[in-house]
Design an enzyme around this catalytic site. Structure first.
Site, PDB file in Angstrom:
ATOM      1  N   CYS A 234      -5.724 -17.945  23.917  1.00 12.28           N
ATOM      2  CA  CYS A 234      -6.834 -19.002  24.200  1.00 12.28           C
ATOM      3  C   CYS A 234      -5.839 -20.333  24.703  1.00 12.28           C
ATOM      4  CB  CYS A 234      -7.721 -19.199  22.989  1.00 12.28           C
ATOM      5  SG  CYS A 234      -9.009 -18.169  22.982  1.00 12.28           S
TER       6      CYS A 234
ATOM      7  N   HIS B 150      -6.413 -11.156  20.733  1.00  7.18           N
ATOM      8  CA  HIS B 150      -7.452 -11.606  21.949  1.00  7.18           C
ATOM      9  C   HIS B 150      -7.107 -10.865  22.959  1.00  7.18           C
ATOM     10  CE1 HIS B 150      -8.436 -15.148  24.739  1.00  7.18           C
ATOM     11  NE2 HIS B 150      -8.403 -13.982  25.597  1.00  7.18           N
TER      12      HIS B 150
ATOM     13  N   HIS C  65     -12.693 -15.590  24.774  1.00  2.35           N
ATOM     14  CA  HIS C  65     -12.298 -14.949  23.579  1.00  2.35           C
ATOM     15  C   HIS C  65     -12.803 -13.720  23.311  1.00  2.35           C
ATOM     16  CE1 HIS C  65      -9.638 -14.606  20.072  1.00  2.35           C
ATOM     17  NE2 HIS C  65     -10.831 -14.051  19.425  1.00  2.35           N
TER      18      HIS C  65
ATOM     19  N   HIS D 293      -1.634  -5.064  29.261  1.00  2.00           N
ATOM     20  CA  HIS D 293      -0.090  -5.195  29.715  1.00  2.00           C
ATOM     21  C   HIS D 293      -0.219  -4.379  31.108  1.00  2.00           C
ATOM     22  CE1 HIS D 293       1.684  -5.712  25.571  1.00  2.00           C
ATOM     23  NE2 HIS D 293       0.516  -5.282  25.192  1.00  2.00           N
TER      24      HIS D 293
ATOM     25  N   GLY E 243      -1.076  -0.705  17.872  1.00  2.00           N
ATOM     26  CA  GLY E 243       0.139  -1.498  18.198  1.00  2.00           C
ATOM     27  C   GLY E 243      -0.234  -3.158  18.591  1.00  2.00           C
TER      28      GLY E 243
ATOM     29  N   ASP F  47       5.108 -11.670  29.926  1.00  2.00           N
ATOM     30  CA  ASP F  47       5.166 -11.198  28.676  1.00  2.00           C
ATOM     31  C   ASP F  47       6.544 -12.021  28.326  1.00  2.00           C
ATOM     32  OD1 ASP F  47       3.936  -9.016  26.428  1.00  2.00           O
ATOM     33  OD2 ASP F  47       6.118  -9.896  25.973  1.00  2.00           O
TER      34      ASP F  47
ATOM     35  N   CYS G 143      -5.916 -19.566  18.549  1.00  2.00           N
ATOM     36  CA  CYS G 143      -5.578 -18.063  19.159  1.00  2.00           C
ATOM     37  C   CYS G 143      -4.480 -18.388  20.045  1.00  2.00           C
ATOM     38  CB  CYS G 143      -7.074 -17.695  19.897  1.00  2.00           C
ATOM     39  SG  CYS G 143      -6.519 -16.221  20.729  1.00  2.00           S
TER      40      CYS G 143
ATOM     41  N   THR H 101      -0.746  -6.830  18.386  1.00  2.00           N
ATOM     42  CA  THR H 101      -0.258  -7.926  17.428  1.00  2.00           C
ATOM     43  C   THR H 101      -0.781  -9.272  17.723  1.00  2.00           C
ATOM     44  OG1 THR H 101       1.610  -8.371  19.041  1.00  2.00           O
ATOM     45  CG2 THR H 101       1.992  -6.807  17.222  1.00  2.00           C
TER      46      THR H 101
ATOM     47  N   HIS I  84      -5.977  -8.047  25.647  1.00  2.28           N
ATOM     48  CA  HIS I  84      -5.222  -8.134  26.743  1.00  2.28           C
ATOM     49  C   HIS I  84      -4.696  -6.832  27.199  1.00  2.28           C
ATOM     50  CE1 HIS I  84      -2.905  -8.415  22.886  1.00  2.28           C
ATOM     51  NE2 HIS I  84      -1.872  -7.551  23.568  1.00  2.28           N
TER      52      HIS I  84
HETATM   53  P1  AMP Z   1       0.272  -6.459  21.742  1.00  2.00           P
HETATM   54  O1  AMP Z   1       1.389  -6.035  20.892  1.00  2.00           O
HETATM   55  O2  AMP Z   1      -0.282  -5.289  22.349  1.00  2.00           O
HETATM   56  O3  AMP Z   1      -0.758  -7.268  20.895  1.00  2.00           O
HETATM   57  O4  AMP Z   1       1.004  -7.524  22.704  1.00  2.00           O
HETATM   58  C1  AMP Z   1       1.169  -8.696  22.479  1.00  2.00           C
HETATM   59  C2  AMP Z   1       2.187  -9.065  23.604  1.00  2.00           C
HETATM   60  O5  AMP Z   1       2.328 -10.556  23.714  1.00  2.00           O
HETATM   61  C3  AMP Z   1       3.563  -8.716  23.427  1.00  2.00           C
HETATM   62  O6  AMP Z   1       4.101  -7.859  24.350  1.00  2.00           O
HETATM   63  C4  AMP Z   1       4.354 -10.284  23.372  1.00  2.00           C
HETATM   64  O7  AMP Z   1       5.765 -10.036  23.539  1.00  2.00           O
HETATM   65  C5  AMP Z   1       3.490 -11.079  23.876  1.00  2.00           C
HETATM   66  N1  AMP Z   1       3.823 -12.353  23.441  1.00  2.00           N
HETATM   67  C6  AMP Z   1       3.489 -12.883  22.500  1.00  2.00           C
HETATM   68  N2  AMP Z   1       3.616 -14.326  22.358  1.00  2.00           N
HETATM   69  C7  AMP Z   1       3.930 -14.727  23.968  1.00  2.00           C
HETATM   70  C8  AMP Z   1       4.069 -15.823  24.435  1.00  2.00           C
HETATM   71  N3  AMP Z   1       3.975 -17.208  23.751  1.00  2.00           N
HETATM   72  N4  AMP Z   1       4.123 -15.730  25.813  1.00  2.00           N
HETATM   73  C9  AMP Z   1       4.110 -14.688  26.318  1.00  2.00           C
HETATM   74  N5  AMP Z   1       4.030 -13.400  25.859  1.00  2.00           N
HETATM   75  C10 AMP Z   1       3.781 -13.495  24.394  1.00  2.00           C
HETATM   76 ZN    ZN Z   2      -8.467 -15.902  22.201  1.00  2.00          ZN
END
Ligand code: AMP
Ligand code: ZN
Length: 115
Positions: free
Chosen positions: A8, A99, A47, A103, A94, A31, A5, A96, A101
């Site tokens: 994680c 885990h 997690h 924004h 939306g 981000d 993950c 991706t 989170h």
């Molecule tokens: P979501 O689409 O709501 O799942 O948001 C996932 C977010 O994680 C996106 O805005 C990505 O730009 C961000 N993201 C993906 N990989 C990383 C990373 N290694 N460091 C920081 N942010 C990331």
């Molecule tokens: Zn996780």
């Protein structure tokens, strides 16, 4: 911690991130692909895959995350006039990274409804 993950691994320091906040249960970082002048991801260290799998026992940590969002926002003059907190859930929502989170976005005026 869930093996494989990304978030994680970020909270454990196994994958590098630009950390903006950490306590015993919560971690926040910038981000990598910001959608606003300030775009911070706030996660529980535990997690949980998404808002569709939360349990009653997660009540406290989910509350803590909102308090952390408010505390972080207070530190940025760009968010004095407001900010937005978003949790995308599932593919239609939306999400991706699976885990949970939140924004935290600020530094510009946001439209409604979101896309
Ligand atoms: P979501 O689409 O709501 O799942 O948001 C996932 C977010 O994680 C996106 O805005 C990505 O730009 C961000 N993201 C993906 N990989 C990383 C990373 N290694 N460091 C920081 N942010 C990331
Ligand atoms: Zn996780």
């Amino acid at each position: 911690m869930l093996k494989d993950c990304l978030f994680c691994k970020i909270s454990e320091g196994e994958v590098p991130s630009y950390k903006v906040y950490e306590d015993e249960k919560v971690f926040a970082f910038k981000d990598i692909n910001p959608q606003a002048p300030i775009h911070i991801i706030i996660i529980p260290k535990k997690h949980i895959s998404g808002l569709n799998t939360v349990r009653q026992e997660d009540e406290r940590i989910l509350g803590c995350i909102q308090i952390v969002a408010s505390k972080i926002a207070e530190q940025f003059h760009e968010m004095k006039r407001g900010f937005r907190v978003i949790a995308n859930c599932g593919s239609d929502g939306g999400q991706t990274v699976f885990h949970i989170h939140y924004h935290l976005l600020g530094g510009r005026v946001f439209g409604w409804p979101p896309g």
